[in-house]
Design a protein around this motif. Structure first.
Motif, PDB file in Angstrom:
ATOM      1  N   THR A  14       0.908  -1.374  -0.383  1.00 54.76           N
ATOM      2  CA  THR A  14      -0.124  -0.098   0.222  1.00 54.76           C
ATOM      3  C   THR A  14       1.146   1.866  -0.465  1.00 54.76           C
ATOM      4  OG1 THR A  14      -1.817  -0.721   1.405  1.00 54.76           O
ATOM      5  CG2 THR A  14      -1.703   1.116   1.484  1.00 54.76           C
ATOM      6  N   HIS A  15       0.859   2.540  -0.883  1.00 50.74           N
ATOM      7  CA  HIS A  15       0.965   3.961  -0.829  1.00 50.74           C
ATOM      8  C   HIS A  15       0.941   4.185   0.061  1.00 50.74           C
ATOM      9  CE1 HIS A  15       3.752   1.919  -4.528  1.00 50.74           C
ATOM     10  NE2 HIS A  15       3.179   0.850  -4.175  1.00 50.74           N
ATOM     11  N   LEU A  16       1.613   5.465   0.548  1.00 51.69           N
ATOM     12  CA  LEU A  16       0.796   6.287   1.677  1.00 51.69           C
ATOM     13  C   LEU A  16       1.552   7.917   0.369  1.00 51.69           C
ATOM     14  CD1 LEU A  16       0.463   5.011   4.866  1.00 51.69           C
ATOM     15  CD2 LEU A  16      -1.162   5.378   3.406  1.00 51.69           C
ATOM     16  N   ARG A  17       1.579   8.665   1.171  1.00 49.47           N
ATOM     17  CA  ARG A  17       1.521  10.095   0.798  1.00 49.47           C
ATOM     18  C   ARG A  17       0.972  10.812   2.323  1.00 49.47           C
ATOM     19  NH1 ARG A  17      -0.433  12.331  -4.126  1.00 49.47           N
ATOM     20  NH2 ARG A  17      -2.199  12.642  -2.640  1.00 49.47           N
ATOM     21  N   THR A  18       3.038  11.435   2.368  1.00 50.27           N
ATOM     22  CA  THR A  18       2.448  11.996   4.327  1.00 50.27           C
ATOM     23  C   THR A  18       1.991  13.331   3.762  1.00 50.27           C
ATOM     24  OG1 THR A  18       5.067  12.509   3.724  1.00 50.27           O
ATOM     25  CG2 THR A  18       3.808  10.173   4.617  1.00 50.27           C
ATOM     26  N   ILE A  19       2.085  14.121   4.758  1.00 48.56           N
ATOM     27  CA  ILE A  19       1.655  15.533   4.833  1.00 48.56           C
ATOM     28  C   ILE A  19       3.246  16.051   4.272  1.00 48.56           C
ATOM     29  CG2 ILE A  19       2.803  15.871   7.106  1.00 48.56           C
ATOM     30  CD1 ILE A  19       0.458  17.597   7.432  1.00 48.56           C
ATOM     31  N   LYS A  20       4.170  15.815   4.179  1.00 49.63           N
ATOM     32  CA  LYS A  20       5.549  16.653   3.452  1.00 49.63           C
ATOM     33  C   LYS A  20       6.013  16.385   2.368  1.00 49.63           C
ATOM     34  CE  LYS A  20       6.338  18.281   7.623  1.00 49.63           C
ATOM     35  NZ  LYS A  20       6.580  19.411   7.542  1.00 49.63           N
ATOM     36  N   ASN A  21       4.633  15.297   1.462  1.00 47.62           N
ATOM     37  CA  ASN A  21       4.672  14.830   0.260  1.00 47.62           C
ATOM     38  C   ASN A  21       5.600  13.753  -0.447  1.00 47.62           C
ATOM     39  OD1 ASN A  21       3.108  15.164  -2.905  1.00 47.62           O
ATOM     40  ND2 ASN A  21       4.822  16.512  -3.285  1.00 47.62           N
ATOM     41  N   GLU A  22       5.426  12.777   1.039  1.00 47.40           N
ATOM     42  CA  GLU A  22       6.380  12.376   0.891  1.00 47.40           C
ATOM     43  C   GLU A  22       6.039  10.273   0.358  1.00 47.40           C
ATOM     44  OE1 GLU A  22      10.319  13.098   4.059  1.00 47.40           O
ATOM     45  OE2 GLU A  22       8.487  12.462   4.576  1.00 47.40           O
ATOM     46  N   GLU A  23       6.607   9.783  -0.547  1.00 50.43           N
ATOM     47  CA  GLU A  23       5.994   8.479  -0.519  1.00 50.43           C
ATOM     48  C   GLU A  23       6.105   7.184  -0.208  1.00 50.43           C
ATOM     49  OE1 GLU A  23       4.059   5.972  -4.139  1.00 50.43           O
ATOM     50  OE2 GLU A  23       4.782   7.553  -4.389  1.00 50.43           O
ATOM     51  N   VAL A  24       5.394   6.888   0.703  1.00 53.58           N
ATOM     52  CA  VAL A  24       5.644   5.732   1.429  1.00 53.58           C
ATOM     53  C   VAL A  24       5.278   3.995   1.269  1.00 53.58           C
ATOM     54  CG1 VAL A  24       6.205   4.814   3.711  1.00 53.58           C
ATOM     55  CG2 VAL A  24       6.751   7.448   3.869  1.00 53.58           C
ATOM     56  N   THR A  25       5.988   3.108   1.232  1.00 54.17           N
ATOM     57  CA  THR A  25       5.640   1.508   0.990  1.00 54.17           C
ATOM     58  C   THR A  25       5.506   0.788   2.287  1.00 54.17           C
ATOM     59  OG1 THR A  25       6.364   2.104  -1.483  1.00 54.17           O
ATOM     60  CG2 THR A  25       5.966   0.266  -1.171  1.00 54.17           C
TER      61      THR A  25
END
Length: 544
Positions: free
Chosen positions: A392-403
């Motif tokens: 699952t891919h998440l985009r944080t408030i800092k515009n970082e993509e975390v898998t």
């Protein structure tokens, strides 16, 4: 000069007698199983088959056929003996075919049963075949016949040389003509700027194919030449027949192989088209579910696509299981070995992948979250931008993509800020510590004023305040507000804190957080005149 051999004839009679005695125990109209299974051998003269003979354990069929062939060739090589001088004599229970006083072969009842005819009839047929073989043997070795065969062979050799020369010229001309016509149409094969096959490589393959066609044509012509020339001479006629049998055997084997696989290929085609038909119908059905044209209780429309993918895997697996026995070569040891190796590799290397895959489907049906939701997984908070089968891919408030692997999500805690925001609203909270000298009613009223001034905070349900702690130096108040936009949590929280500071400064109430041990000489408040001290600007004054 041919000499009669009565001793040899007597031996053949003695050998045939046991066979005759044994045959009397079996009904004439039904050959025994033993006779039908006996080995036979051909009697050939100059590569021409005359007949087949059987043998016994003491005199195998191959030795008997070779002995008969030798005696026939010996008679044929004697020009003083006329071919019509053959005769048949009955001795005891056998018929002897004689060339003058020499015995060529013996025909027994067992030989006749093998051919499903009478002994006399078989002896007559064999004698006619031997007579014709003797005539052909002598005719093919005459000087005029050999001269004619030599001339035909020379002519065939000259024709082969001409054909090879013409084929070479034709191959070069065809290669050049096709190159001129197709060169402008052949381009490199690639993906965007990456070349998979260069045009030069394609042209080399094309020229190589033309050379292979030319060599194959020459090889076929040479084979036809050898088959024809070797058949002209009696000494090489058997070699010519061997070449023909080799070619026809190869073609027959290929034809049988192809013919045997045609039914399997038809079944594979039927399975393929049936699977495609079922997959199309299933896809249309789940498209209708996703578009809410078909509605089921307790089945969410967003489940349609992942459910279709799962059903598609099951359908393809079932089709593969059904089709496996019909795949050409599936019964071979090599195919089974490769299948076992692939299965072992998948079982050893895909345990994590399978667990993530299963976790992905479980998350879908458990409705943990969907694309666009704001969630917190472990220490990561962000917006769900993609939910794959594995990760699952998440985009944080800092515009970082975390898998994040799906198995980790399934085994951990997930906080979904969006699930309730659209209905009951999401509650944000913040805490302040205020001294005991300030009335709690005044503090709560100031916190409500700060909440009313904050953009994005709902008026209904109304904000509420909780007194969560009576500390050593201050009372801890918790302000709770409702919002609808989970993606604006950080912005709304920051605005709420700004307004809390402004309101408490307006009313001269000192915030005691963090705590301290002694009261200062002057209250720790910000005078109104200093609210917009540098680097704050007048724009912020208007916004406030």
């Amino acid at each position: 000069m041919i000499v009669r051999t009565p001793v040899l004839a007597f031996l053949f009679v003695m050998l045939a007698a046991p066979l005759q005695a044994a045959s009397e125990e079996v009904r004439p109209e039904t050959p025994s199983v033993l006779e039908s299974a006996l080995e036979t051998a051909p009697v050939e003269i100059d590569g021409q088959l005359l007949f087949r003979v059987r043998g016994i354990s003491s005199f195998p069929a191959a030795e008997r056929a070779e002995a008969i062939r030798g005696r026939i060739e010996k008679v044929a090589a004697d020009p003083s003996f006329p071919s019509d001088g053959l005769s048949a004599e009955i001795v005891e229970n056998v018929t002897m075919i004689m060339a003058g006083e020499a015995t060529l072969m013996i025909v027994s009842e067992a030989d006749a049963r093998l051919e499903h005819t009478s002994r006399d009839h078989l002896a007559t047929l064999n004698m006619m075949r031997i007579r014709r073989a003797i005539d052909e043997y002598r005719q093919s070795r005459r000087s005029d016949a050999l001269l004619k065969a030599g001339l035909y062979g020379a002519g065939a050799t000259a024709l082969l040389a001409l054909v090879i020369a013409v084929l070479l010229v034709l191959n070069r001309w065809l290669d050049k003509a096709l190159s001129q016509r197709l060169k402008s149409r052949v381009h490199a094969i690639g993906i965007q700027s990456f070349e998979i096959l260069r045009s030069e490589t394609i042209w080399k393959a094309f020229h190589g194919l033309m050379r292979v066609i030319g060599v194959a044509t020459i090889a076929v012509s040479t084979y036809a030449y050898l088959h024809y020339v070797l058949a002209l001479f009696p000494w090489t006629h058997s070699i010519s027949n061997g070449l023909f049998a080799l070619a026809t055997g190869a073609v027959e084997h290929m034809g049988k192989s192809v013919g045997a696989t045609i039914p399997d290929l038809l079944i594979l085609g039927i399975i393929y088209y049936l699977a495609q038909f079922v997959l199309r119908r299933v896809r249309h059905f789940f498209d209708a579910v996703e578009q809410k044209r078909v509605i089921f209780a307790q089945f969410e429309p967003e489940w349609a696509l992942p459910t279709y993918k799962l059903v598609r895997i099951l359908i393809l697996a079932f089709a593969l299981i059904v089709a496996y026995p019909y795949i050409p070569g599936s019964e071979s040891a090599a195919f089974k070995g490769i299948s076992i190796f692939i299965g072992l590799v998948l079982s050893l290397g895909s345990s994590t992948a399978i667990s993530n895959l299963i976790a992905g489907y479980l998350m879908t049906y458990r409705r943990v979250f969907k694309v666009g939701d704001r969630v917190k997984v472990g220490d990561v908070t962000g917006e769900v931008i993609a939910v794959r089968l594995q990760v699952t891919h998440l985009r944080t408030i800092k515009n970082e993509e975390v898998t994040i692997p799906n198995s980790q999500i399934l085994n951990g805690d997930v906080t979904n800020f969006s699930s309730m925001a659209g209905t009951r609203g999401l509650i944000l909270h913040t805490t302040v510590g205020i001294g005991y000298e300030t009335p709690w009613r005044q503090v709560e009223a100031m916190l409500r004023v700060a909440a009313e001034r904050t953009s994005g905070v709902l008026g209904e349900p109304q904000p509420f305040i909780l007194l969560i702690k009576l500390g050593d130096f201050a009372v801890t108040y918790e302000l709770n507000v409702y919002i609808r936009d989970p993606h604006g949590i950080a912005r709304i929280n920051a605005d709420l804190h700004r307004h809390v500071l402004d309101v408490f400064n307006e009313y001269g109430v000192q915030i005691m957080t963090p705590a301290y041990e002694g009261d200062p000489d002057e209250p720790k408040v910000v005078p109104r005149a200093q609210w917009y001290a540098a680097p704050a600007s007048s724009d912020q004054r208007k916004a406030g």
